[in-house]
Design an enzyme around this catalytic site. Structure first.
Site, PDB file in Angstrom:
ATOM      1  N   ALA A  62    -129.027 -60.767  53.619  1.00 13.18           N
ATOM      2  CA  ALA A  62    -129.912 -61.912  53.835  1.00 13.18           C
ATOM      3  C   ALA A  62    -129.140 -62.973  54.616  1.00 13.18           C
ATOM      4  CB  ALA A  62    -130.373 -62.479  52.498  1.00 13.18           C
ATOM      5  N   GLN A 104    -131.418 -58.738  57.981  1.00 15.72           N
ATOM      6  CA  GLN A 104    -132.478 -59.357  57.185  1.00 15.72           C
ATOM      7  C   GLN A 104    -132.408 -60.868  57.400  1.00 15.72           C
ATOM      8  OE1 GLN A 104    -132.166 -59.645  52.815  1.00 15.72           O
ATOM      9  NE2 GLN A 104    -134.148 -58.608  52.728  1.00 15.72           N
ATOM     10  N   TYR A 185    -137.669 -66.477  47.208  1.00 17.18           N
ATOM     11  CA  TYR A 185    -137.171 -67.328  48.277  1.00 17.18           C
ATOM     12  C   TYR A 185    -138.349 -67.987  49.010  1.00 17.18           C
ATOM     13  CZ  TYR A 185    -132.769 -65.037  47.126  1.00 17.18           C
ATOM     14  OH  TYR A 185    -131.676 -64.565  46.453  1.00 17.18           O
TER      15      TYR A 185
HETATM   16  C1  LIG Z   1    -124.585 -57.128  45.635  1.00 15.05           C
HETATM   17  C2  LIG Z   1    -126.042 -57.082  45.987  1.00 15.05           C
HETATM   18  C3  LIG Z   1    -126.537 -57.967  46.940  1.00 15.05           C
HETATM   19  C4  LIG Z   1    -127.883 -57.923  47.308  1.00 15.05           C
HETATM   20  N1  LIG Z   1    -128.336 -58.722  48.320  1.00 15.05           N
HETATM   21  C5  LIG Z   1    -129.597 -58.567  48.771  1.00 15.05           C
HETATM   22  C6  LIG Z   1    -130.044 -59.233  49.942  1.00 15.05           C
HETATM   23  O1  LIG Z   1    -129.291 -59.926  50.621  1.00 15.05           O
HETATM   24  N2  LIG Z   1    -131.340 -59.048  50.306  1.00 15.05           N
HETATM   25  C7  LIG Z   1    -132.197 -58.247  49.606  1.00 15.05           C
HETATM   26  O2  LIG Z   1    -133.378 -58.142  49.967  1.00 15.05           O
HETATM   27  N3  LIG Z   1    -131.783 -57.558  48.546  1.00 15.05           N
HETATM   28  C8  LIG Z   1    -130.513 -57.695  48.118  1.00 15.05           C
HETATM   29  N4  LIG Z   1    -130.076 -56.938  47.072  1.00 15.05           N
HETATM   30  C9  LIG Z   1    -130.967 -55.900  46.576  1.00 15.05           C
HETATM   31  C10 LIG Z   1    -130.652 -54.587  47.327  1.00 15.05           C
HETATM   32  O3  LIG Z   1    -130.855 -54.715  48.709  1.00 15.05           O
HETATM   33  C11 LIG Z   1    -131.536 -53.427  46.856  1.00 15.05           C
HETATM   34  O4  LIG Z   1    -132.893 -53.717  47.040  1.00 15.05           O
HETATM   35  C12 LIG Z   1    -131.290 -53.129  45.429  1.00 15.05           C
HETATM   36  O5  LIG Z   1    -129.927 -52.926  45.215  1.00 15.05           O
HETATM   37  C13 LIG Z   1    -132.086 -51.909  44.948  1.00 15.05           C
HETATM   38  O6  LIG Z   1    -131.841 -50.842  45.811  1.00 15.05           O
HETATM   39  P1  LIG Z   1    -132.288 -49.368  45.452  1.00 15.05           P
HETATM   40  O7  LIG Z   1    -133.759 -49.424  45.201  1.00 15.05           O
HETATM   41  O8  LIG Z   1    -131.921 -48.546  46.657  1.00 15.05           O
HETATM   42  O9  LIG Z   1    -131.507 -48.995  44.246  1.00 15.05           O
HETATM   43  C14 LIG Z   1    -128.742 -56.997  46.669  1.00 15.05           C
HETATM   44  C15 LIG Z   1    -128.238 -56.122  45.712  1.00 15.05           C
HETATM   45  C16 LIG Z   1    -126.920 -56.158  45.379  1.00 15.05           C
HETATM   46  C17 LIG Z   1    -126.423 -55.184  44.356  1.00 15.05           C
END
Ligand SMILES: Cc1cc2nc3c(=O)[nH]c(=O)nc-3n(C[C@H](O)[C@H](O)[C@H](O)COP(=O)(O)O)c2cc1C
Length: 338
Positions: A62, A104, A185
């Site tokens: 993000a 993103q 957000y």
């Molecule tokens: C350390 C970390 C940071 C994340 N930062 C973001 C982000 O910047 N933007 C976002 O949409 N989701 C963020 N997420 C969510 C992940 O992009 C993702 O949707 C989530 O880990 C579930 O993924 P999966 O369905 O493949 O397990 C973050 C997750 C983690 C673990």
């Protein structure tokens, strides 16, 4: 062979496989000074190593479209030349491994200006590098600072900020832009009647609450419209061809008309071939935000088990090992549960 390892075509862009790296905030950018928000060697390693490992698409975390849109002072941003230049190095590295670079774009709205999530879950004061967050209404996210209620002019500026960041993303070599419309957000907070109490064109009915998200998506897609002369009709029926329930080819417009549509418009093409302006032939693909609004509610909750309190969000379940000396780094089992 599993479909996972087959290419996926999105408009003119081919992604070599369906293993994609999710955007993940790393809270590792400079919080102030000339390098504020610019990706560093850390981000280069973090993103390019997934591309080297074979992911078909690698999405940068993000990334704030303006300073007050960052979740924390350590987030990436894409609102100035320095950041754009630093991202160009990263997109080149991702591409050199055959992967598609994606980013993103985000504005954290009333959830902006918080600490690194593994250190605390509170708003930062100005003396700690924080700022007053903004939101459709002066309704705080529980436990965080009261946001400034955006004026109509400020909302229009935010739409332009998303568009400017998208232009910079394209110029930096990104081939996919995702608009962050989830997780509470800014875009999400316009949609929800819990956080949006406006009485103007941006609040009230569902259509009004959807106005800002749709204006942002339209504005972000604008650079792409300038590059390729695609149809401007609302329906675009040829896009339906091949979808389930449609007869392939049935809605194709006549061939002569299609060729005309896809031919770049000479005047605009010249405009975008100016040095430093959208030099990359890549086509920008934008992700529609609506499905993620619905997915977000399902995906951000961690099942209440073990040491994590009921209702804890993912933010409480990750952290940096090098911050563990602060005594609050989450336990490994939490990471595994995420
Ligand atoms: C350390 C970390 C940071 C994340 N930062 C973001 C982000 O910047 N933007 C976002 O949409 N989701 C963020 N997420 C969510 C992940 O992009 C993702 O949707 C989530 O880990 C579930 O993924 P999966 O369905 O493949 O397990 C973050 C997750 C983690 C673990």
């Amino acid at each position: 062979m599993s479909a996972l390892f087959t290419p996926l075509k999105l408009r003119s862009l081919e992604i070599p496989n369906r293993v994609w790296m999710s955007p993940m905030c790393m809270y590792s950018a400079a919080p102030d000074g000339p390098e504020t928000g610019a990706p560093t060697d850390f981000h280069l390693t973090h993103l390019a190593s997934r591309a080297a490992g074979g992911a078909g698409l690698v999405m940068a975390e993000a990334t704030g479209v303006r300073p007050d849109g960052r979740i924390s002072p350590w987030d990436l941003g894409l609102w100035n030349d320095r950041q754009q230049e630093a991202f160009a190095r990263i997109t080149a590295a991702i591409r050199s491994h055959g992967a598609v670079p994606a980013i993103q774009l985000a504005h954290a709205g009333r959830k902006a200006s918080v600490d690194k999530p593994w250190l605390s879950d509170r708003s930062l004061t100005e003396s700690e590098g924080g700022w007053q967050p903004v939101s459709p209404s002066a309704e705080p996210y529980p436990g965080l600072s009261v946001p400034h209620e955006l004026t109509g002019e400020e909302i229009q500026q935010l739409v332009r900020d998303f568009a400017d960041s998208a232009r910079r993303a394209l110029a930096a070599g990104f081939q996919v832009v995702e608009v962050h419309g989830a997780h509470g957000y800014l875009i999400n907070s316009f949609l929800s009647p819990v956080s949006n109490h406006r009485t103007d064109a941006y609040g009230g009915s569902f259509e009004n609450r959807l106005r800002f998200p749709l204006q942002v998506v339209d504005a972000v897609r604008e650079p792409r419209r300038h590059r390729h002369r695609l149809g401007r009709q609302g329906q675009r029926p040829h896009r339906q061809a091949g979808r389930p329930g449609t007869q392939p080819g049935r809605h194709q417009p006549p061939k002569r008309r299609r060729r005309h549509r896809l031919r770049p418009r000479p005047a605009r093409q010249r405009h975008h071939q100016r040095p430093g302006h959208l030099p990359d032939p890549a086509e920008l693909v934008t992700a529609a935000p609506l499905p993620s609004f619905f997915r977000a509610g399902l995906r951000t909750r961690v099942p209440p088990a073990g040491p994590t309190p009921p209702g804890a969000t993912m933010a409480e379940a990750y952290g940096m090992v090098h911050d563990s000396d602060r005594g609050v780094c989450p336990v490994t089992s939490d990471l595994e549960r995420v």
